[in-house]
Design an enzyme around this catalytic site. Structure first.
Site, PDB file in Angstrom:
ATOM      1  N   LYS A 259      56.151 -49.852  40.279  1.00 20.46           N
ATOM      2  CA  LYS A 259      56.993 -49.113  41.224  1.00 20.46           C
ATOM      3  C   LYS A 259      57.251 -47.711  40.681  1.00 20.46           C
ATOM      4  O   LYS A 259      57.417 -47.536  39.474  1.00 20.46           O
ATOM      5  CB  LYS A 259      58.355 -49.816  41.373  1.00 20.46           C
ATOM      6  CG  LYS A 259      58.326 -51.086  42.194  1.00 20.46           C
ATOM      7  CD  LYS A 259      59.731 -51.647  42.381  1.00 20.46           C
ATOM      8  CE  LYS A 259      59.719 -52.963  43.114  1.00 20.46           C
ATOM      9  NZ  LYS A 259      59.268 -52.887  44.509  1.00 20.46           N
ATOM     10  N   ARG A 333      56.575 -63.318  47.229  1.00 20.71           N
ATOM     11  CA  ARG A 333      55.905 -64.307  48.087  1.00 20.71           C
ATOM     12  C   ARG A 333      55.057 -65.276  47.253  1.00 20.71           C
ATOM     13  O   ARG A 333      54.835 -66.404  47.660  1.00 20.71           O
ATOM     14  CB  ARG A 333      55.075 -63.590  49.158  1.00 20.71           C
ATOM     15  CG  ARG A 333      53.978 -62.726  48.619  1.00 20.71           C
ATOM     16  CD  ARG A 333      53.399 -61.786  49.659  1.00 20.71           C
ATOM     17  NE  ARG A 333      54.264 -60.638  49.932  1.00 20.71           N
ATOM     18  CZ  ARG A 333      54.003 -59.709  50.839  1.00 20.71           C
ATOM     19  NH1 ARG A 333      52.913 -59.794  51.572  1.00 20.71           N
ATOM     20  NH2 ARG A 333      54.835 -58.698  51.009  1.00 20.71           N
TER      21      ARG A 333
HETATM   22  N1  BES Z   1      61.451 -56.750  45.725  1.00 22.35           N
HETATM   23  C1  BES Z   1      60.610 -55.986  46.570  1.00 22.35           C
HETATM   24  C2  BES Z   1      61.200 -55.744  47.961  1.00 22.35           C
HETATM   25  C3  BES Z   1      62.433 -54.893  48.041  1.00 22.35           C
HETATM   26  C4  BES Z   1      62.331 -53.562  48.391  1.00 22.35           C
HETATM   27  C5  BES Z   1      63.671 -55.432  47.851  1.00 22.35           C
HETATM   28  C6  BES Z   1      63.480 -52.797  48.503  1.00 22.35           C
HETATM   29  C7  BES Z   1      64.814 -54.661  47.954  1.00 22.35           C
HETATM   30  C8  BES Z   1      64.714 -53.336  48.294  1.00 22.35           C
HETATM   31  C9  BES Z   1      59.272 -56.707  46.749  1.00 22.35           C
HETATM   32  O1  BES Z   1      58.842 -57.494  45.690  1.00 22.35           O
HETATM   33  C10 BES Z   1      58.246 -55.654  46.969  1.00 22.35           C
HETATM   34  O2  BES Z   1      58.078 -54.851  46.112  1.00 22.35           O
HETATM   35  N2  BES Z   1      57.601 -55.670  48.123  1.00 22.35           N
HETATM   36  C11 BES Z   1      56.638 -54.713  48.477  1.00 22.35           C
HETATM   37  C12 BES Z   1      55.525 -55.401  49.228  1.00 22.35           C
HETATM   38  C13 BES Z   1      54.295 -54.543  49.441  1.00 22.35           C
HETATM   39  C14 BES Z   1      53.615 -54.305  48.129  1.00 22.35           C
HETATM   40  C15 BES Z   1      53.385 -55.259  50.406  1.00 22.35           C
HETATM   41  C16 BES Z   1      57.283 -53.648  49.345  1.00 22.35           C
HETATM   42  O3  BES Z   1      58.136 -53.987  50.158  1.00 22.35           O
HETATM   43  O4  BES Z   1      56.957 -52.479  49.180  1.00 22.35           O
HETATM   44 ZN    ZN Z   2      57.791 -56.415  44.191  1.00 23.39          ZN
END
Ligand code: BES
Ligand code: ZN
Ligand code: ZN
Length: 493
Positions: A259, A333
């Site tokens: 991230k 997931r």
């Molecule tokens: N934990 C995150 C989702 C999230 C984002 C929670 C903002 C709380 C606030 C999750 O694991 C994630 O990073 N999801 C990605 C999925 C993508 C790579 C398809 C996302 O939402 O960007």
């Molecule tokens: Zn994530």
């Protein structure tokens, strides 16, 4: 903070300070005694307007209607305005429409949720001086003297608010102080204090035995080993079996699909689904609900390192489904895939998962609202109705066959991300659908709490940080399941 209900008239109750709720600017009610002062202050008496008159120890707070969430908001605003005072005993009049339960609950919930603070890491604490809140039911008592339901309402609302605050506490705790092992320890300690509750904790060896290849892959690069936490509340003569599954990423760095720095901050909150599942179970046990309730949590960290799982890896989940990894940040997931397989083995009557699963859900609904997904419209509607009573906000996001196709993989059974940038909250849920066996599809609900679980500003009676999203709606929903058996109890909310 202690709550007392009394049939005494508000004027007759001994207290250091009085809170008066003003409905839609109406200053004609008998409890409003300072009209001149309020006019001088140009107090409008609209929702969350506050006028504190220290000389007569009265605080006025507005609501637009007597709808229960407005009562929660008003009581929270009132108590926060009194925070710096030395008052110990505060009294408040409960407006009563037909039964004394709804308002009483709202007052207690607003007070307990609204005065929560997370100060563990502050050298200087600011404790609340208020020790007791006395709720006068004089308007109800005029009709009948039986106010037992109000006493019960206080008891239930205290539990619901306390366990919500426990979920906040778990989520707010920094990642190095709430590792998977520490979360498991928390659950085990909690179980010891509750009747009919047991806790099983599985380590890496257990995950291997269970062939949870997806969960293990996500966990691999962390120095903190994963845990599968399984809490069970099993009262005698339980009528139904409810299984709650929680995403428990004690930290989500994104893994090798790292991230950006700005997005990584607050990812300690990626354990919010786990915190909710654990706290829902605590609430169910303390309320002594007549159901078997399970909380199954996949706790691990998504980190980087030489042994990290990678984009291009193919994982095999517990049910044999192979998954092509194209983004290691879509890790929740993967953990939930294995946990859902394990959960269906418990043969639930209802299966609910809670997860901070996608940023896309926050884009779709805004940060205050939980996304509800599933195959059964009836189930979605029942949860949305319960959420509405609890004060939580929800929006339903619909499945469709075209979005499902976007998870196709050229090398494995499915991909862990969609091939489209749109509809990400729904495609994530459709990914999970692959791990919910046919007989359970209509019994399954997915709650994406990525928005409301952690908000970096105060909103209503929620403070900066964790809100305990999912806990109140699920407990209100569980209570609804108990009262549909006895239709005459339906009025009890
Ligand atoms: N934990 C995150 C989702 C999230 C984002 C929670 C903002 C709380 C606030 C999750 O694991 C994630 O990073 N999801 C990605 C999925 C993508 C790579 C398809 C996302 O939402 O960007
Ligand atoms: Zn994530
Ligand atoms: Zn995550």
């Amino acid at each position: 903070m202690k709550f007392t209900v009394t049939e005494k008239k508000l004027d007759a109750v001994q207290a250091d300070c009085e809170i008066v709720i003003v409905v839609d600017g109406n200053l004609e009610h008998k409890w409003v005694k300072d009209r001149d002062d309020l006019e001088t202050l140009q107090f409008k008496g609209k929702l969350e307007d506050v006028a504190f008159l220290p000389h007569c120890h009265r605080l006025y707070v507005g609501v637009d209607t007597l709808e229960r969430d407005e009562i929660r908001l008003a009581v929270a605003a009132a108590l926060n305005a009194l925070k710096k005072t030395q008052y110990k005993k505060v009294k408040i009049g409960s407006y009563v429409k037909d039964c004394p339960v709804t308002n009483t609950k709202a007052i207690v919930e607003g007070a307990k949720l609204g005065t929560y603070t997370f100060e563990r890491y502050k050298s200087e604490k600011s404790p609340l001086n208020i020790e007791e809140i006395i709720i006068s039911l004089e308007e109800y008592a005029e009709k009948t003297l039986n106010y037992d339901p109000a006493v019960r309402a206080v008891f239930e609302a205290e539990i619901i608010a306390e366990v919500t605050n426990h979920a906040k506490e778990i989520v707010n705790t920094p990642p190095d102080d709430m590792t998977p092992a520490m979360l498991a320890e928390y659950a085990a300690e909690m179980a010891k204090d509750l009747e009919d509750v047991t806790c099983f904790v599985g380590d890496e060896n257990f995950l291997e035995e269970q062939q949870m290849g997806a969960f293990l892959a996500v966990s691999r690069a962390s120095t903190h080993a994963p845990r599968l936490i399984h809490l069970t509340y099993k009262p005698q003569n339980a009528q139904k079996r409810f299984v709650f599954v929680g995403k428990g990423l004690t930290y989500d760095s994104g893994g090798l699909s790292l991230k950006p720095s700005d997005y990584m901050v607050s990812m300690k909150a990626d354990k919010s689904g786990a915190a909710a599942a654990i706290s829902i179970l605590e609430g169910a046990a303390r309320l002594k609900l007549p159901f078997e309730v399970h909380a199954i949590v996949g706790a691990c960290e998504n980190m980087i390192g030489g042994n990290a799982y990678k984009p291009d890896d193919v994982l095999t989940a517990k049910n044999g489904t192979t998954i092509e990894v194209r983004n290691t940040d879509a890790e929740g997931r993967l953990v939930l895939a294995d946990c859902l397989c394990y959960a269906t083995e418990q043969q639930p009557d209802y299966l609910i998962d809670l997860a901070t699963l996608t940023g896309a859900c926050v884009v779709a609904l805004g940060e205050y609202t939980t996304g509800i997904m599933g195959h059964s419209s009836a189930l979605k509607h029942a949860m949305m109705a319960a959420a509405n009573k609890s004060g939580e906000l929800t929006g339903s996001l619909p499945f469709n066959r075209y979005l499902k196709k976007l998870l196709k993989s050229n090398v494995a059974d499915i991909c862990n991300i969609s091939s489209s940038r749109y509809g990400g909250a729904i495609t994530a849920a459709l990914f999970l659908d692959n791990f919910v066996d046919e007989p359970y599809k209509e019994k399954w609900l997915h709650l994406d709490i990525a928005g409301p679980a952690y908000v970096e500003k105060t909103w209503g009676y929620n403070q900066y940080g964790a809100s305990g999203a999912g806990v109140r709606m699920c407990l209100y929903w569980l209570k609804d399941q108990a009262s549909t058996k006895n239709a005459h109890h339906k009025k009890e909310q």
